[in-house]
Design an enzyme around this catalytic site. Structure first.
Site, short mmCIF file in Angstrom:
data_model
loop_
_atom_site.label_atom_id
_atom_site.label_comp_id
_atom_site.label_asym_id
_atom_site.label_seq_id
_atom_site.Cartn_x
_atom_site.Cartn_y
_atom_site.Cartn_z
N ARG A 213 0.95 -1.36 0.13
CA ARG A 213 -0.01 -0.02 0.04
C ARG A 213 0.84 1.24 0.07
O ARG A 213 0.58 2.17 -0.40
CB ARG A 213 -1.00 0.18 1.33
N GLN B 60 -8.53 -6.68 -0.27
CA GLN B 60 -8.02 -6.51 -1.25
C GLN B 60 -9.12 -5.85 -2.46
O GLN B 60 -8.77 -4.83 -3.02
CB GLN B 60 -7.45 -7.77 -2.21
N ASP C 48 -4.78 -15.35 7.12
CA ASP C 48 -3.63 -15.92 6.75
C ASP C 48 -2.85 -16.73 7.77
O ASP C 48 -1.88 -17.28 7.34
CB ASP C 48 -2.48 -14.69 6.29
N ARG D 119 -5.65 -23.87 0.58
CA ARG D 119 -4.72 -23.89 1.93
C ARG D 119 -5.59 -25.27 2.95
O ARG D 119 -4.91 -25.66 3.61
CB ARG D 119 -4.56 -22.65 2.63
C1 S3P Z 1 -4.44 -9.00 1.74
C2 S3P Z 1 -5.70 -9.37 1.87
C3 S3P Z 1 -6.29 -10.75 2.20
C4 S3P Z 1 -4.88 -11.50 2.75
C5 S3P Z 1 -3.86 -11.47 1.86
C6 S3P Z 1 -2.94 -10.01 1.90
C7 S3P Z 1 -4.08 -7.41 1.89
O1 S3P Z 1 -6.66 -11.39 1.10
O2 S3P Z 1 -5.27 -12.86 2.58
O3 S3P Z 1 -2.48 -12.00 2.09
O4 S3P Z 1 -3.25 -6.97 1.72
O5 S3P Z 1 -5.10 -6.91 1.36
P1 S3P Z 1 -8.07 -10.88 0.46
O6 S3P Z 1 -8.44 -9.58 0.57
O7 S3P Z 1 -8.40 -11.84 -0.48
O8 S3P Z 1 -9.05 -11.61 1.85
#
Ligand code: S3P
Length: 434
Positions: free
Chosen positions: A26, A169, A315, A346
């Site tokens: 970010r 995300q 995670d 996973r």
């Molecule tokens: C992340 C959001 C999560 C996470 C990934 C990193 C991020 O994914 O599992 O390792 O940096 O926004 P999702 O948005 O698909 O849940």
């Protein structure tokens, strides 16, 4: 590269884990969209965050390595340049989804792809809202799989969008697109997911407000570059936390770990299981809470992990499965179907590989049931090319009787360069073999 792990009698010492992966991505992307320079200290030089930097360079952003991290020269909200070639996000879902958001508001054409794992991951969830905002996006499987071709639009429309999954995300992609949509973009989450984008946009001067599960952003406002100090990644610390809890005679301090409330599900679950984790020296780094964690060995008992907790521990499920295997009694992980859409499936990967080590696990469509306390035995297991599976298995190997070899561990570099070295510095025997 394989990792060879020997049974470990105790971990002791003080360590630091690498910078937070989510915050590093970010800082680089938001820094690129800001005015002026953004200095990022403790940037994670793991493969995923390097993919983000390479993509930004292909988009005309000047990125320089510094003594402590990277410097990103901001181009302004609409200042990215049309890339000459395909952008490669490698293994990184965050790179692909966040960049799709940022590219939606740029008046040019770009194509994003990634490795085999990333090309198989669902992108429809991010394509759909971005198309509603006015971007044109096409890809395989009915525009739901990469490679994805984006034709951005310099006058995006703000939307109010109910997220069908609690994905940080997807939320972040919509907010990054919303920066170039004059008016109010609103994202409503079903459950709270990590909020680093909201915090970072605020610290760059964006007009953004969080109201329960809703996030509202005023588009068209310029951002101002700044210095960002990236906290240690709690998702990397999780491997050390679990190892130092389940092995005998451990006392480990992990310094400068990010303890953002949307990320500390691992601490809550481990404490509920009986772990001894002391959180000290709390402070704030650019709007993100940070602390030192002291972890001591302690017997664990089984628990239930479900519901709104899932996005805050998403995670950490692979390594929590290892903690559950070492605990007394049964652990149930429910509502975790999102794990099937990560770098690999996973749930399946951990059930199969921990099973080879003698753990008693049952795979359910939305989770796992783990009967603890069956002694683990050393075995030859496989990472499935997934960094978090590889490291969870290494932690299991420290506890197991006999030697464990985890095949195909180059992927560890995705999020935790120096993983084996760090464990060795605390007293473990972990060797790499090519
Ligand atoms: C992340 C959001 C999560 C996470 C990934 C990193 C991020 O994914 O599992 O390792 O940096 O926004 P999702 O948005 O698909 O849940």
């Amino acid at each position: 590269m394989n990792l060879r792990v020997l049974p470990c009698r105790g971990l002791t010492g003080t360590c630091k884990v690498p910078g937070d992966k989510s915050i590093s991505h970010r800082a680089a992307i938001i820094g690129a969209l800001a005015e002026g320079t953004t200095e990022i200290d403790n940037y994670l030089f793991g493969a995923d965050c390097l993919s983000t930097l390479r993509c930004l360079e292909s988009l005309g952003v000047q990125v320089t390595c510094t003594e402590n991290g990277v410097r990103v020269k901001g181009c302004g909200l609409k200042g990215l340049k049309e890339p000459e070639d395909i952008l490669d996000a490698g293994n990184s879902g965050t790179t692909m989804r966040l960049l799709l958001g940022a590219l939606s508001g740029q008046d040019f054409f770009a194509v994003l792809t990634g490795d085999r794992s990333l090309r198989g991951r669902p992108m429809g969830r991010v394509v759909k809202p971005l198309v509603m905002m006015g971007a044109e996006i096409h890809g395989r499987a009915g525009d739901t799989r990469a490679p994805l071709a984006v034709k951005g639009c310099s006058s995006l429309k703000p939307i109010a969008y109910n997220l069908p999954v609690a994905s940080a995300q997807v939320k972040s992609a919509i907010l990054l697109a919303g920066l170039n949509a004059p008016g109010t973009t609103c994202v409503i989450q079903p459950q709270k997911s990590r909020d680093h984008t909201e915090r970072m946009l605020k610290s760059f001067g964006a007009l953004i407000e969080v109201d329960g599960l809703a996030v509202r952003l005023q588009g068209g406002q310029p951002l101002q570059g700044r210095r960002i100090r990236v906290p240690g990644d709690i998702s990397a610390a999780a491997f050390v936390i679990v190892a130092a809890s389940i092995l005998p005679d451990c006392e480990v301090v992990i310094e400068d770990v990010g303890i953002n409330p949307t990320r500390i599900g691992i601490l809550e679950v481990m404490e509920r299981m009986g772990a001894q984790i002391e959180v000290t020296n709390r402070r704030d780094w650019n709007g993100e809470p940070v602390a030192d964690l002291r972890v001591r060995s302690h017997g664990l008992c089984g628990t239930i992990i479900e519901g709104a907790l899932l996005p805050r521990v998403i995670d950490e499920i692979p390594v929590l499965a290892v903690a559950a295997a070492a605990a007394e009694g049964k652990t149930e992980i429910r509502n975790a179907e999102e794990l099937r859409f990560k770098e690999t499936d996973r749930l399946q990967a951990i059930a199969r590989e921990l099973g080879k080590m003698g753990a008693c696990l049952e795979e359910r469509p939305d989770g796992l049931v783990i009967e603890g306390k069956g002694a683990l035995k050393g075995a030859r297991v496989h990472s499935w090319g997934d960094h978090r599976i590889a490291m969870a298995l290494a932690v299991a190997g420290l506890l197991a009787g006999g030697e464990t070899t985890i095949e195909d561990c180059d992927c560890v570099d995705v999020s935790f360069p120096g993983f084996a070295t760090l464990l060795r510095s605390l007293g473990a025997v972990v060797e790499t073999e090519s």
